[in-house]
Design an enzyme around this catalytic site. Structure first.
Site, PDB file in Angstrom:
ATOM      1  N   LYS A 148      34.567  42.977  -4.305  1.00  0.00           N
ATOM      2  CA  LYS A 148      35.463  43.065  -5.471  1.00  0.00           C
ATOM      3  C   LYS A 148      34.715  42.716  -6.749  1.00  0.00           C
ATOM      4  CE  LYS A 148      38.340  39.363  -6.580  1.00  0.00           C
ATOM      5  NZ  LYS A 148      37.972  38.922  -7.919  1.00  0.00           N
ATOM      6  N   ASN A 149      33.952  41.609  -6.705  1.00  0.00           N
ATOM      7  CA  ASN A 149      33.322  41.131  -7.937  1.00  0.00           C
ATOM      8  C   ASN A 149      32.110  41.962  -8.340  1.00  0.00           C
ATOM      9  OD1 ASN A 149      35.287  39.255  -8.076  1.00  0.00           O
ATOM     10  ND2 ASN A 149      34.010  37.496  -7.524  1.00  0.00           N
TER      11      ASN A 149
ATOM     12  N   ARG B 203      44.744  41.214  -4.022  1.00  0.00           N
ATOM     13  CA  ARG B 203      43.745  41.381  -5.092  1.00  0.00           C
ATOM     14  C   ARG B 203      42.341  41.432  -4.495  1.00  0.00           C
ATOM     15  NH1 ARG B 203      42.936  37.101  -9.110  1.00  0.00           N
ATOM     16  NH2 ARG B 203      41.338  38.628  -9.519  1.00  0.00           N
TER      17      ARG B 203
ATOM     18  N   ARG C 252      39.767  29.412 -18.667  1.00  0.00           N
ATOM     19  CA  ARG C 252      38.869  30.563 -18.666  1.00  0.00           C
ATOM     20  C   ARG C 252      38.657  31.210 -20.036  1.00  0.00           C
ATOM     21  NH1 ARG C 252      39.875  33.683 -13.011  1.00  0.00           N
ATOM     22  NH2 ARG C 252      37.720  34.263 -13.381  1.00  0.00           N
ATOM     23  N   PRO C 253      38.077  30.476 -20.989  1.00  0.00           N
ATOM     24  CA  PRO C 253      37.804  31.085 -22.298  1.00  0.00           C
ATOM     25  C   PRO C 253      36.721  32.169 -22.206  1.00  0.00           C
ATOM     26  CG  PRO C 253      36.770  28.920 -22.133  1.00  0.00           C
ATOM     27  CD  PRO C 253      37.584  29.096 -20.876  1.00  0.00           C
ATOM     28  N   ILE C 254      36.571  32.956 -23.286  1.00  0.00           N
ATOM     29  CA  ILE C 254      35.527  34.007 -23.281  1.00  0.00           C
ATOM     30  C   ILE C 254      34.583  33.832 -24.474  1.00  0.00           C
ATOM     31  CG2 ILE C 254      36.771  35.742 -21.924  1.00  0.00           C
ATOM     32  CD1 ILE C 254      37.399  37.050 -24.723  1.00  0.00           C
ATOM     33  N   ASP C 255      34.477  32.592 -24.959  1.00  0.00           N
ATOM     34  CA  ASP C 255      33.631  32.322 -26.127  1.00  0.00           C
ATOM     35  C   ASP C 255      32.179  32.770 -25.924  1.00  0.00           C
ATOM     36  OD1 ASP C 255      33.901  30.199 -24.184  1.00  0.00           O
ATOM     37  OD2 ASP C 255      32.554  29.004 -25.421  1.00  0.00           O
ATOM     38  N   LEU C 256      31.652  32.642 -24.706  1.00  0.00           N
ATOM     39  CA  LEU C 256      30.246  33.005 -24.475  1.00  0.00           C
ATOM     40  C   LEU C 256      30.051  34.522 -24.557  1.00  0.00           C
ATOM     41  CD1 LEU C 256      29.522  30.577 -21.492  1.00  0.00           C
ATOM     42  CD2 LEU C 256      28.886  30.268 -23.891  1.00  0.00           C
TER      43      LEU C 256
ATOM     44  N   ARG D  81      42.159  39.454 -15.238  1.00  0.00           N
ATOM     45  CA  ARG D  81      41.232  38.930 -16.244  1.00  0.00           C
ATOM     46  C   ARG D  81      39.937  39.724 -16.310  1.00  0.00           C
ATOM     47  NH1 ARG D  81      40.524  34.528 -18.561  1.00  0.00           N
ATOM     48  NH2 ARG D  81      38.355  34.940 -18.104  1.00  0.00           N
TER      49      ARG D  81
ATOM     50  N   ASP E  10      34.460  30.422  -5.144  1.00  0.00           N
ATOM     51  CA  ASP E  10      35.400  31.317  -4.454  1.00  0.00           C
ATOM     52  C   ASP E  10      35.497  31.036  -2.953  1.00  0.00           C
ATOM     53  OD1 ASP E  10      35.765  32.402  -6.928  1.00  0.00           O
ATOM     54  OD2 ASP E  10      34.730  34.281  -6.531  1.00  0.00           O
TER      55      ASP E  10
ATOM     56  N   VAL F  64      33.051  24.318 -11.247  1.00  0.00           N
ATOM     57  CA  VAL F  64      33.084  25.592 -11.999  1.00  0.00           C
ATOM     58  C   VAL F  64      34.422  25.788 -12.718  1.00  0.00           C
ATOM     59  CG1 VAL F  64      32.801  28.100 -11.837  1.00  0.00           C
ATOM     60  CG2 VAL F  64      31.400  26.596 -10.408  1.00  0.00           C
TER      61      VAL F  64
ATOM     62  N   CYS G  80      44.450  31.417 -16.139  1.00  0.00           N
ATOM     63  CA  CYS G  80      45.145  31.743 -14.902  1.00  0.00           C
ATOM     64  C   CYS G  80      45.280  30.472 -14.086  1.00  0.00           C
ATOM     65  CB  CYS G  80      44.433  32.858 -14.128  1.00  0.00           C
ATOM     66  SG  CYS G  80      42.898  32.336 -13.408  1.00  0.00           S
TER      67      CYS G  80
HETATM   68  C1  LIG Z   1      35.681  39.325 -11.296  1.00  0.00           C
HETATM   69  C2  LIG Z   1      34.703  38.252 -11.059  1.00  0.00           C
HETATM   70  O1  LIG Z   1      33.511  38.513 -10.898  1.00  0.00           O
HETATM   71  N1  LIG Z   1      35.180  37.019 -10.955  1.00  0.00           N
HETATM   72  C3  LIG Z   1      34.278  35.933 -10.645  1.00  0.00           C
HETATM   73  C4  LIG Z   1      33.612  35.447 -11.904  1.00  0.00           C
HETATM   74  O2  LIG Z   1      34.631  35.086 -12.834  1.00  0.00           O
HETATM   75  P1  LIG Z   1      34.257  34.817 -14.355  1.00  0.00           P
HETATM   76  O3  LIG Z   1      33.239  35.812 -14.784  1.00  0.00           O
HETATM   77  O4  LIG Z   1      35.513  34.745 -15.118  1.00  0.00           O
HETATM   78  O5  LIG Z   1      33.602  33.381 -14.247  1.00  0.00           O
HETATM   79  P2  LIG Z   1      32.591  32.679 -15.231  1.00  0.00           P
HETATM   80  O6  LIG Z   1      31.288  32.505 -14.527  1.00  0.00           O
HETATM   81  O7  LIG Z   1      32.584  33.406 -16.524  1.00  0.00           O
HETATM   82  O8  LIG Z   1      33.302  31.291 -15.449  1.00  0.00           O
HETATM   83  C5  LIG Z   1      32.761  30.080 -14.963  1.00  0.00           C
HETATM   84  C6  LIG Z   1      33.170  28.943 -15.873  1.00  0.00           C
HETATM   85  O9  LIG Z   1      32.673  29.176 -17.182  1.00  0.00           O
HETATM   86  C7  LIG Z   1      33.706  29.049 -18.140  1.00  0.00           C
HETATM   87  N2  LIG Z   1      33.455  30.016 -19.249  1.00  0.00           N
HETATM   88  C8  LIG Z   1      33.206  31.319 -18.969  1.00  0.00           C
HETATM   89  C9  LIG Z   1      32.994  32.226 -19.991  1.00  0.00           C
HETATM   90  C10 LIG Z   1      33.034  31.775 -21.317  1.00  0.00           C
HETATM   91  O10 LIG Z   1      32.869  32.541 -22.283  1.00  0.00           O
HETATM   92  N3  LIG Z   1      33.295  30.458 -21.565  1.00  0.00           N
HETATM   93  C11 LIG Z   1      33.500  29.550 -20.558  1.00  0.00           C
HETATM   94  O11 LIG Z   1      33.728  28.381 -20.811  1.00  0.00           O
HETATM   95  C12 LIG Z   1      34.967  29.399 -17.360  1.00  0.00           C
HETATM   96  O12 LIG Z   1      36.111  28.888 -17.971  1.00  0.00           O
HETATM   97  C13 LIG Z   1      34.674  28.763 -16.010  1.00  0.00           C
HETATM   98  O13 LIG Z   1      35.005  27.414 -16.035  1.00  0.00           O
HETATM   99  O14 LIG Z   1      32.774  34.339 -11.586  1.00  0.00           O
HETATM  100  C14 LIG Z   1      33.475  33.194 -11.070  1.00  0.00           C
HETATM  101  C15 LIG Z   1      32.467  32.084 -10.888  1.00  0.00           C
HETATM  102  O15 LIG Z   1      31.588  32.392  -9.879  1.00  0.00           O
HETATM  103  C16 LIG Z   1      34.189  33.583  -9.776  1.00  0.00           C
HETATM  104  O16 LIG Z   1      34.984  32.507  -9.375  1.00  0.00           O
HETATM  105  C17 LIG Z   1      35.076  34.803  -9.993  1.00  0.00           C
HETATM  106  O17 LIG Z   1      35.535  35.282  -8.734  1.00  0.00           O
HETATM  107  C1  LIG Z   2      38.642  33.853  -9.066  1.00  0.00           C
HETATM  108  C2  LIG Z   2      38.465  35.038  -8.496  1.00  0.00           C
HETATM  109  O1  LIG Z   2      38.569  36.232  -9.103  1.00  0.00           O
HETATM  110  P1  LIG Z   2      38.924  36.576 -10.638  1.00  0.00           P
HETATM  111  O2  LIG Z   2      37.779  36.147 -11.469  1.00  0.00           O
HETATM  112  O3  LIG Z   2      39.042  38.071 -10.623  1.00  0.00           O
HETATM  113  O4  LIG Z   2      40.217  35.867 -10.966  1.00  0.00           O
HETATM  114  C3  LIG Z   2      38.091  35.165  -7.063  1.00  0.00           C
HETATM  115  O5  LIG Z   2      37.659  36.253  -6.660  1.00  0.00           O
HETATM  116  O6  LIG Z   2      38.235  34.176  -6.310  1.00  0.00           O
END
Ligand SMILES: CC(=O)N[C@H]1[C@@H](OP(=O)(O)OP(=O)(O)OC[C@H]2O[C@@H](n3ccc(=O)[nH]c3=O)[C@H](O)[C@@H]2O)O[C@H](CO)[C@@H](O)[C@@H]1O
Ligand SMILES: C=C(OP(=O)(O)O)C(=O)O
Length: 454
Positions: free
Chosen positions: A22-23, A399, A124-128, A95, A307, A329, A119
């Site tokens: 999926k990822n 999912r 889960r911010p997207i600032d980076l 997301r 995960d 994480v 969620c």
């Molecule tokens: C679809 C997908 O591939 N999902 C995976 C992806 O989610 P996702 O890509 O959302 O996970 P991230 O690695 O970005 O997030 C990890 C941590 O970084 C924080 N963060 C992230 C981005 C940012 O701009 N700012 C910030 O603070 C998040 O809140 C979280 O606490 O990687 C996660 C960590 O391995 C997995 O659990 C998810 O299954």
């Molecule tokens: C957290 C997960 O996925 P997503 O980032 O799509 O919410 C996951 O696959 O366990």
């Protein structure tokens, strides 16, 4: 309400096949936006609700796509005029749709994508992601719940990620493929899914080196084209079945599993007394009746994956003695534990850590999943619980897991998926046994049908 009903007590035995990840497939579908010439053909695509959601997002962006579910193949065409807007309706469902932002910005110089929001597992911010786009020369505005990114042209830059975010690495890497000059991104995520995405982008004509290490170097190119790619195996689905085999004292071959991708999990399983054997056919997991306790901390790859945390806590609860789980994480990923308490689990949460007191004599109960890994974890607990466990909120399971209950049934689990209306009497043991036999027959029909390939 749809439920999984599990009657605990069966050891799992046999071979299980694992789907595409999926990822990996979600960002790779988004990468198709970059293919200005030629079609993309993606093989080994898992049939998951997240994939359908991403397909809807791509449809809204005016990509043409066909999903042949029998062949698990998607053919995409992004050569027409694309739209730059991904509305809330789709982004709020999933997301991961935020990863269309980078490719749209690179291809069109303009993207408007709804803010994904948090969620059940964290804010889960997207600032980076946004910091990376700005470094490449984009201007970012946030209004009315949308992020609007614009750039007359993107220019390569040196970017350092404060945290190796998977999504930020993917989004910035995709944007940088078409930027003028060289982009170097440091402290990037090293997950196998990042490597799969970089491989696809390189097949499409991108110039990326360093995937799988902590630094990516991307030479921008003028345009990208379609390619054919087979999605890597889902290491989290594979890991989930490894834990299920271990906890039931079973003997399961996880077909074609890549040991390297599940090293942190396998090392913990072995520490707990489980036998894990790798051979040409995959990874065989042989459970033990008495498991030793262990300490686990989730980390970005190559650390223990978040995960797999929920599933692992169930195994730790089954071990004899006190185990420790630390989640670094996501800040809120212990929701499954309160449901497990209803199944007789004993634990103490202290901040980001939890002490798990085993061995647990799990009792069957009705439990609700809070996210997709919680759904898997509760089902695994049900496999060893006394009596019947009912797992609800299956939209989360769907999912990330295809045919979860069918695969468990094929390994010998007593599990059915049924609709059990609230006002109707629950299936008694006779009705459960009848339903199980019926669902096993249906599995057989499906297996025979799938042998007759189109
Ligand atoms: C679809 C997908 O591939 N999902 C995976 C992806 O989610 P996702 O890509 O959302 O996970 P991230 O690695 O970005 O997030 C990890 C941590 O970084 C924080 N963060 C992230 C981005 C940012 O701009 N700012 C910030 O603070 C998040 O809140 C979280 O606490 O990687 C996660 C960590 O391995 C997995 O659990 C998810 O299954
Ligand atoms: C957290 C997960 O996925 P997503 O980032 O799509 O919410 C996951 O696959 O366990």
């Amino acid at each position: 309400m749809e439920k999984l009903i599990v009657r605990g007590g069966q050891r799992l035995n046999g071979t299980v096949e694992i789907e595409g990840a999926k990822n990996a497939v979600l960002p790779i579908l988004a990468a198709s936006i970059l293919a200005a010439q030629g079609q993309m053909t993606l093989e080994n695509v898992p049939i998951l609700s997240d994939v359908f959601t991403m397909n809807e997002v791509l449809n809204v962006l005016h990509l043409n796509l066909e999903f042949d579910q029998l062949r698990k193949t998607i053919v995409l065409d992004a050569t027409g005029d694309l739209s730059f807007e991904a509305p809330l309706e789709y982004v709020s469902k999933m997301r991961a749709s935020i990863v269309v932002l980078g490719p749209l910005l690179a291809r069109l110089g303009h993207a408007r994508v709804a803010m994904p929001g948090g969620c059940a597992i964290g804010t889960r911010p997207i600032d980076l992601h946004l910091k990376g786009f700005e470094a490449l020369g984009a201007t970012i505005e946030q209004h009315a719940g949308y992020i609007e990114a614009r750039a007359a042209k993107l220019v390569g830059a040196n970017i350092y990620l404060d945290f190796p975010s998977v999504g930020a690495t993917q989004n910035i890497m995709m944007a940088a493929t078409l930027a003028e000059g060289t982009t170097v991104i440091e402290n990037v995520a090293r997950e196998p899914e990042i490597v799969d995405l970089a491989n696809v982008l390189n097949k499409m004509g991108a110039k990326i080196v360093g995937a799988g290490t902590d630094t990516l170097r991307i030479e921008g190119v003028k345009s990208l084209h379609g390619c054919t790619h087979s999605i890597i195996q889902d290491r989290i689905e594979a890991g989930t079945f490894m834990v299920a085999a271990a906890i039931t004292g079973g003997n399961v071959l996880v077909k074609d599993a890549i040991k390297e991708h599940n090293k942190p999990l396998i090392s913990k399983l072995e520490e707990m007394g489980v036998t894990v054997v790798e051979n040409d056919a995959g990874v065989r997991v042989i459970g033990k009746q008495h498991l030793r306790p262990t300490s686990v901390k989730t980390l970005p790859h190559p650390g223990f994956p978040t995960d797999m945390q929920a599933q692992m806590t169930v195994l730790q609860l089954a071990a004899t003695g006190t185990s420790l789980m630390t989640e670094t994480v996501f800040e809120n990923r212990f929701m499954h534990l309160e449901e497990l308490r209803r199944m007789n689990a004993d634990f103490k949460i202290e901040g980001r850590s939890v002490l798990l007191y085993g061995p647990t004599a799990f009792n069957g109960a009705e439990v609700a999943a809070s996210d997709l890994r919680a759904a898997a974890a509760l089902t695994i607990a049900g496999l060893v619980a006394k009596g019947y466990t009912r797992v609800t909120n299956l939209k989360y399971l769907d999912r990330g897991y295809y045919h979860f209950q069918q695969k468990l049934r094929a390994l010998g689990a007593a599990i059915v998926r049924v609709t059990e209306p609230a006002n109707q009497e629950r299936l008694d043991s006779t009705a459960f046994t009848k339903e199980l036999a019926y669902q096993r027959e249906q599995d057989q029909v499906q297996r025979l049908t799938s042998l007759v390939k189109p």
